[in-house]
Scaffold this motif. Structure first.
Motif, PDB file in Angstrom:
ATOM      1  N   ARG A   1      60.373  65.019 -26.974  1.00 55.17           N
ATOM      2  CA  ARG A   1      61.308  64.089 -26.932  1.00 55.17           C
ATOM      3  C   ARG A   1      61.578  63.329 -26.104  1.00 55.17           C
TER       4      ARG A   1
ATOM      5  N   GLN B   1      55.329  59.345 -32.175  1.00 52.92           N
ATOM      6  CA  GLN B   1      55.067  60.962 -33.596  1.00 52.92           C
ATOM      7  C   GLN B   1      53.657  61.250 -33.341  1.00 52.92           C
ATOM      8  N   ALA B   2      52.441  60.053 -32.205  1.00 46.35           N
ATOM      9  CA  ALA B   2      51.505  61.138 -32.725  1.00 46.35           C
ATOM     10  C   ALA B   2      51.329  61.278 -31.348  1.00 46.35           C
TER      11      ALA B   2
ATOM     12  N   ILE C   1      53.831  63.768 -29.942  1.00 46.35           N
ATOM     13  CA  ILE C   1      54.033  65.024 -30.358  1.00 46.35           C
ATOM     14  C   ILE C   1      52.717  66.503 -30.878  1.00 46.35           C
ATOM     15  N   ASP C   2      52.689  65.074 -31.851  1.00 48.59           N
ATOM     16  CA  ASP C   2      51.662  65.770 -32.678  1.00 48.59           C
ATOM     17  C   ASP C   2      50.211  66.058 -32.177  1.00 48.59           C
ATOM     18  N   ARG C   3      49.615  65.798 -30.896  1.00 48.35           N
ATOM     19  CA  ARG C   3      49.025  65.342 -30.417  1.00 48.35           C
ATOM     20  C   ARG C   3      47.663  65.023 -31.108  1.00 48.35           C
ATOM     21  N   ASP C   4      48.072  64.114 -31.738  1.00 42.92           N
ATOM     22  CA  ASP C   4      46.990  63.210 -32.726  1.00 42.92           C
ATOM     23  C   ASP C   4      46.013  61.864 -32.189  1.00 42.92           C
TER      24      ASP C   4
ATOM     25  N   ARG D   1      45.035  59.476 -33.796  1.00 48.26           N
ATOM     26  CA  ARG D   1      45.724  57.948 -33.605  1.00 48.26           C
ATOM     27  C   ARG D   1      46.018  57.887 -32.602  1.00 48.26           C
TER      28      ARG D   1
ATOM     29  N   SER E   1      39.145  68.370 -30.598  1.00 41.89           N
ATOM     30  CA  SER E   1      39.501  68.046 -31.584  1.00 41.89           C
ATOM     31  C   SER E   1      39.770  66.665 -32.284  1.00 41.89           C
TER      32      SER E   1
END
Length: 137
Positions: free
Chosen positions: A48, A62-63, A65-68, A71, A99
């Motif tokens: 962060r 956030q994407a 951090i989420d490893r999305d 997104r 993933s």
């Protein structure tokens, strides 16, 4: 102003064009920073805090951090830049691609060996009676 582009009618398709490049500039710059060992160490120590040092949107942070990855791509990330995050995490490109499809690495590899994803349901929106347009982020 965004143009109404024909590829928006293809489910799951994000084309990295000039609009996406502008939207994802700082996200992609952050990814490229991970090419240096000292930056990877800083990122891994406090993700962060490292992300807060970049002009990323909260959604982009956030994407990450989420490893999305899906997104991140919708928010302007280019998969070749995003692969630096995977490499930082010790993931192969194949693991990352798996993933993104909701499949395990093994299932993804097997699908690709068999010729890739079926075209059924993956043509233009409206060809199978689906009149919905995908959301534009």
């Amino acid at each position: 102003m965004a143009l109404d582009k024909a590829f928006h009618e293809i489910p799951g398709t994000i084309v990295f064009d000039a609009e996406q490049a502008r939207k994802g500039y700082w996200l992609n710059q952050f990814c490229m920073s991970l090419m240096k060992a000292e930056n990877r160490a800083k990122f891994k120590a406090d993700e962060r805090a490292y992300l807060d040092g970049w002009k990323l949107t909260e959604a982009q942070k956030q994407a990450v951090i989420d490893r999305d990855l899906n997104r991140m791509m919708a928010l302007g990330g280019n998969i070749y830049f995003l692969s630096k995050i995977g490499a930082t995490d010790g993931k192969s490109f194949q693991q990352m691609a798996g993933s993104m499809t909701g499949m395990s690495e093994e299932a993804y590899r097997e699908m690709m060996i068999k010729g890739g994803r079926s075209i059924e349901g993956n043509r233009r929106i409206g060809e199978d009676g689906d009149a919905q347009r995908p959301r534009k982020d």
